[in-house]
Scaffold this active site. Sequence first.
Site, PDB file in Angstrom:
ATOM      1  N   LYS A  60      -5.074   4.786  -5.149  1.00 12.21           N
ATOM      2  CA  LYS A  60      -4.830   3.554  -4.664  1.00 12.21           C
ATOM      3  C   LYS A  60      -5.845   2.470  -5.641  1.00 12.21           C
ATOM      4  O   LYS A  60      -5.451   1.407  -5.961  1.00 12.21           O
ATOM      5  CB  LYS A  60      -4.887   3.224  -3.026  1.00 12.21           C
ATOM      6  CG  LYS A  60      -3.585   3.844  -2.538  1.00 12.21           C
ATOM      7  CD  LYS A  60      -4.080   3.986  -0.861  1.00 12.21           C
ATOM      8  CE  LYS A  60      -2.853   4.659  -0.374  1.00 12.21           C
ATOM      9  NZ  LYS A  60      -3.120   5.382   1.139  1.00 12.21           N
ATOM     10  N   GLN A 110      -7.068   4.795   5.816  1.00  8.76           N
ATOM     11  CA  GLN A 110      -6.480   5.966   5.183  1.00  8.76           C
ATOM     12  C   GLN A 110      -6.166   6.891   6.571  1.00  8.76           C
ATOM     13  O   GLN A 110      -6.978   7.348   7.137  1.00  8.76           O
ATOM     14  CB  GLN A 110      -7.372   6.859   4.059  1.00  8.76           C
ATOM     15  CG  GLN A 110      -6.656   7.727   3.387  1.00  8.76           C
ATOM     16  CD  GLN A 110      -5.280   7.626   2.662  1.00  8.76           C
ATOM     17  OE1 GLN A 110      -5.237   6.405   2.177  1.00  8.76           O
ATOM     18  NE2 GLN A 110      -4.313   8.294   2.842  1.00  8.76           N
ATOM     19  N   ASP A 126      -0.094  -1.775   5.078  1.00  6.39           N
ATOM     20  CA  ASP A 126       0.290  -0.703   5.475  1.00  6.39           C
ATOM     21  C   ASP A 126       1.664  -0.720   6.397  1.00  6.39           C
ATOM     22  O   ASP A 126       2.427   0.221   6.600  1.00  6.39           O
ATOM     23  CB  ASP A 126      -0.642   0.460   6.009  1.00  6.39           C
ATOM     24  CG  ASP A 126      -0.855   1.563   5.318  1.00  6.39           C
ATOM     25  OD1 ASP A 126      -0.036   1.728   4.225  1.00  6.39           O
ATOM     26  OD2 ASP A 126      -1.617   2.441   5.720  1.00  6.39           O
TER      27      ASP A 126
END
Length: 284
Positions: free
Chosen positions: A53, A97, A120
């Site tokens: 990322k 994460q 997200d």
Amino acid sequence: MAVIMDGKKISQDIKSQIKSETIRLKDETGIVPGLAVILVGDDPASKIYVKRKENSCKEVGFLSREFRLPHDSEEEPVIRIIHELNHDKNIHGILVQLPLPKHLDPVSIIEKIDPQKDVDGLHPWNIGRLFTGNPYHIACTPGGIMEIIDRYGIEIEGKEAVIIGRSSLVGKPLALLLLNRHATITICHTRTRHLEEIARRAEILIADVGRPEMIRKDMVKDGAVVIDVGINRLADGRLVGDVAYAEVAERASYITPVPGGVGLMTVAMLLVNTLKAASFHIPR
Ligand SMILES: NC(=O)c1ccc[n+]([C@@H]2O[C@H](COP(=O)([O-])OP(=O)(O)OC[C@H]3O[C@@H](n4cnc5c(N)ncnc54)[C@H](OP(=O)(O)O)[C@@H]3O)[C@@H](O)[C@H]2O)c1
């Protein structure tokens, strides 16, 4: 033989478009999109994903920041970082994460992210907007799957879609996305009876199970579009999906490979969401 849906090419196309839009955004407004990633613990797969990322952010000209916390961190320090980032004008996207270590509740932590920075797409506000058919940030993997389907010009309306796997990260949001586009949806899981029979009905079959090559040819309808979300590392080091690729490709009309399919799209969609969040700050 099925057409191979090339996630690598699509994700590269998306990245180059984002790169030029980022230059334009900076030139016109001075805004540089910024993404912050919070990693708790030292899960090796998560570390690799975070690195990817970060590299992708650099590639397109985003600012990227990483926060690492030890495995035994309590919720409080994670939330403190989130609060700081919520108020940081240089950060437009915040990502925690997953998976988090077992003692931390992902729902309670993700809820603390400013929904407009929740790139997200997992905050209840974003899920609620998806539910009402008016999404803001769409979860990256399901968003990437829809992008692949659309870029190959596959009709969704009226189609019978079967999703194997009901995770909050993929299966459930994907079901809503397909439903919003007028597909007829079935979601399967470990308690589903007659899974093979249901899978064989699918005109669009999505496997998000985490079981190497579980979907065999005899579970696939002739001409089905097969999307493989699974990423499984075998003992011999090979990376395979949830679909037995070689045999299913003989029966499907379209298929995503592993690697080179959905996985690369996930990062591309994260960049799309971050750019969108940054563009929200353009003075109008
Ligand atoms: N490409 C990407 O970027 C990406 C993103 C996310 C995940 N993944 C990969 O996708 C896979 C799934 O991950 P996830 O986190 O979404 O899922 P997950 O939370 O592990 O859930 C797996 C789902 O599959 C169902 N399942 C497991 N075994 C089954 C079986 N034998 N028959 C029917 N259903 C079964 C489970 O049912 P129950 O609910 O009943 O337990 C569950 O709903 C993994 O390989 C992961 O690495 C890839």
